[in-house]
Design an enzyme around this catalytic site. Structure first.
Site, PDB file in Angstrom:
ATOM      1  N   ARG A 260      18.014 -54.269 -36.182  1.00 60.86           N
ATOM      2  CA  ARG A 260      17.027 -55.165 -37.105  1.00 60.86           C
ATOM      3  C   ARG A 260      15.439 -54.657 -37.198  1.00 60.86           C
ATOM      4  O   ARG A 260      15.180 -54.529 -36.088  1.00 60.86           O
ATOM      5  CB  ARG A 260      17.255 -56.607 -36.855  1.00 60.86           C
ATOM      6  CG  ARG A 260      18.492 -56.827 -36.830  1.00 60.86           C
ATOM      7  CD  ARG A 260      18.942 -58.612 -36.313  1.00 60.86           C
ATOM      8  NE  ARG A 260      20.221 -58.710 -36.496  1.00 60.86           N
ATOM      9  CZ  ARG A 260      20.819 -59.963 -35.860  1.00 60.86           C
ATOM     10  NH1 ARG A 260      20.045 -60.934 -35.534  1.00 60.86           N
ATOM     11  NH2 ARG A 260      22.208 -60.236 -35.989  1.00 60.86           N
ATOM     12  N   ARG A 275      13.540 -59.953 -28.668  1.00 57.30           N
ATOM     13  CA  ARG A 275      13.481 -59.614 -30.045  1.00 57.30           C
ATOM     14  C   ARG A 275      13.252 -58.313 -30.156  1.00 57.30           C
ATOM     15  O   ARG A 275      12.053 -57.730 -30.318  1.00 57.30           O
ATOM     16  CB  ARG A 275      12.329 -60.666 -30.736  1.00 57.30           C
ATOM     17  CG  ARG A 275      12.648 -60.842 -32.302  1.00 57.30           C
ATOM     18  CD  ARG A 275      11.763 -61.481 -32.925  1.00 57.30           C
ATOM     19  NE  ARG A 275      11.847 -62.986 -32.606  1.00 57.30           N
ATOM     20  CZ  ARG A 275      12.580 -63.735 -33.084  1.00 57.30           C
ATOM     21  NH1 ARG A 275      13.326 -63.432 -34.055  1.00 57.30           N
ATOM     22  NH2 ARG A 275      12.351 -64.953 -32.775  1.00 57.30           N
ATOM     23  N   GLU A 347      18.208 -69.153 -28.019  1.00 54.87           N
ATOM     24  CA  GLU A 347      19.582 -68.741 -28.595  1.00 54.87           C
ATOM     25  C   GLU A 347      20.210 -67.575 -27.945  1.00 54.87           C
ATOM     26  O   GLU A 347      19.238 -66.669 -27.701  1.00 54.87           O
ATOM     27  CB  GLU A 347      19.135 -68.485 -30.257  1.00 54.87           C
ATOM     28  CG  GLU A 347      20.560 -68.178 -30.888  1.00 54.87           C
ATOM     29  CD  GLU A 347      19.953 -67.661 -32.258  1.00 54.87           C
ATOM     30  OE1 GLU A 347      20.766 -66.726 -32.807  1.00 54.87           O
ATOM     31  OE2 GLU A 347      19.010 -67.810 -32.753  1.00 54.87           O
ATOM     32  N   SER A 350      25.239 -67.461 -32.216  1.00 59.10           N
ATOM     33  CA  SER A 350      25.348 -68.414 -33.408  1.00 59.10           C
ATOM     34  C   SER A 350      26.905 -68.105 -33.929  1.00 59.10           C
ATOM     35  O   SER A 350      27.362 -67.069 -34.184  1.00 59.10           O
ATOM     36  CB  SER A 350      24.469 -67.797 -34.595  1.00 59.10           C
ATOM     37  OG  SER A 350      22.986 -68.398 -34.032  1.00 59.10           O
ATOM     38  N   ARG A 389      20.218 -60.572 -24.553  1.00 64.44           N
ATOM     39  CA  ARG A 389      19.865 -61.885 -24.059  1.00 64.44           C
ATOM     40  C   ARG A 389      20.597 -62.596 -22.941  1.00 64.44           C
ATOM     41  O   ARG A 389      20.114 -63.259 -22.113  1.00 64.44           O
ATOM     42  CB  ARG A 389      19.843 -62.821 -25.362  1.00 64.44           C
ATOM     43  CG  ARG A 389      18.726 -62.585 -26.344  1.00 64.44           C
ATOM     44  CD  ARG A 389      18.618 -63.624 -27.419  1.00 64.44           C
ATOM     45  NE  ARG A 389      17.385 -63.302 -28.312  1.00 64.44           N
ATOM     46  CZ  ARG A 389      16.959 -64.167 -29.000  1.00 64.44           C
ATOM     47  NH1 ARG A 389      17.257 -65.292 -28.967  1.00 64.44           N
ATOM     48  NH2 ARG A 389      16.131 -63.621 -29.764  1.00 64.44           N
TER      49      ARG A 389
END
Length: 424
Positions: A260, A275, A347, A350, A389
């Site tokens: 990403r 990130r 987070e 999801s 993560r």
């Protein structure tokens, strides 16, 4: 993709749904485009009917020796008119398709209204937050002290938002992915898939990343992109298919690298590996009937939660509000794991139910037993979990006073019996 027939019948509902996502109303423009396109289609049908009639009249005139020049000239004009109308229809269809392609999914009634993540609703807290008799460090401080996490070298190799891990930390990341895949495949009924990490634009359109979010993607050539998540290839396994109802639900999982650009995240989480431009994730995807999808959403979320429970990590489950729910989702549960170094929940997964939104874009349908016709499937996706993560969470929650990392019991077999990570 939203159903155009539904939009025609419920224009006010569309605008109200967009307002929940803080988006502008579009029904007036859409319906105007649609009405113009349908008028052109009617004009084309009328013109074609006249061409057919004129052709018969020309045939009769020629067979009876009459002069057909006027009819022949009319046929030429009709042909030219048809070509012009067809060109106009193509333009209108393209404009309509483009407008529909950037409309987000309709949110579930259960989704609370809200503008930002601050208005997400906490559903439950699970596990005990660990206490330390020392000040816990963040993962990158631990990794640097151990000599097993190198951001500076990664920056010289690739730029910012990359990391080089080695030794016990690299092995721990690999162990986490293997553990997750084993749980999902051996116990939860998911089929392991090893998909390509480069896909065509059509696949990204199918799952909703294109055209709206192209800036978040890495394009590798004229037609291919690096995947932002294995959701893309896994969901597209059923594109342009008609499945038997008896084959549903279908459940897929994959451990892949993801890429990403993190467009729009400047200044966010610049320290460490929270990130990254490149990261590993274990993804879950389900293909179901509409009747199964709500229960499947709860099941998928429970599968992700089970990984956290087995690792002994405290977390919370939140229901995302309207302003924080993703483009293609009807409803999303986020799992947020406790990070002692940040003294906050972050987070880690999801899990989203998309209804038939992606299925319409992919043309993925199923044949209901005992019924005529085909229906669109429902699709769901969720992280099970984000591997990087989870690595961060294990490092921070299992850190010891001397800077070493204790290995959770469930991972010891995947670490070859190693019970802690110490400095080189």
């Amino acid at each position: 993709m939203l159903d155009l027939k539904w939009i025609r019948e419920n224009p006010d509902a569309l605008d109200a749904a967009l307002a929940r996502r803080n988006a502008e109303p579009v029904s007036t423009r859409l319906l105007a485009l649609d009405a113009e396109r349908r008028k052109i289609q009617t004009d084309l049908q009328d013109l074609q009917a006249r061409r057919n009639a004129a052709a018969k009249e020309i045939g009769k005139a020629k067979s009876s020796g009459e002069n057909a020049d006027a009819l022949i000239r009319e046929m030429a004009e009709l042909k030219s008119g048809a070509q012009n109308l067809e060109a106009t229809e193509r333009t209108l269809q393209a404009d309509l398709d483009a407008a529909l392609a950037v409309l987000p999914n309709i949110l579930s009634d259960e989704v609370p209204d809200g503008a930002t993540e601050d208005e997400n609703v906490e559903l439950r807290l699970v596990g005990d937050i660990p206490s330390f008799d020392f000040t816990p460090k963040e993962h990158y401080e631990l990794g640097d002290a151990l000599g097993l996490m190198d951001f500076e070298t990664a920056a010289t190799l690739s730029g910012s938002r990359f990391v080089v891990t080695s030794g016990g930390i690299a092995r721990l990341e690999r162990a986490l992915a293997a553990f997750m895949i084993d749980v999902h495949t051996l116990e939860k009924g998911y089929l392991e898939v090893s998909p390509p990490v480069m896909v065509r634009g059509a696949s990204l359109f199918g799952t909703g990343q294109l055209p709206k979010f192209e800036e978040d993607l890495y394009k590798t050539g004229e037609e291919q992109y690096l995947i932002p998540t294995a959701e893309v290839p896994l969901t597209n396994l059923v594109r342009e298919s008609i499945l038997e109802e008896s084959a549903l639900p279908m459940r897929f999982t994959a451990h892949t690298l993801c890429f990403r650009s993190e467009a729009g995240s400047a200044g966010k989480d610049t320290a460490g590996m929270l990130r990254q431009h490149q990261f590993a994730k274990v993804e879950m995807v389900s293909i179901t009937t509409p009747q199964q999808s709500e229960a499947e959403h709860d099941r998928m979320t429970a599968c992700a939660e089970d990984i956290l429970k087995r690792l002994g990590l405290a977390y919370r489950v939140v229901l995302l509000c309207s302003g924080d729910t993703g483009f293609g989702a009807r409803k999303t549960y986020d799992l947020e794991v406790w990070l002692p170094g940040q003294n906050s929940y972050r987070e880690i997964s999801s899990c989203s139910i998309c209804g038939d939104f992606q299925a319409r874009r992919m043309k993925a349908r199923y044949r209901p037993e005992g019924e005529k016709g085909n229906h669109f499937v429902h699709t769901l996706n969720g992280s099970g979990l984000a591997v990087g993560r989870t690595l961060i969470a294990v490092m921070e929650n299992y850190q010891q006073a001397d800077g070493s990392i204790k290995i959770p019991d469930v991972l010891v077999p995947y670490m070859g019996g190693v019970t802690e990570i110490r400095a080189k």
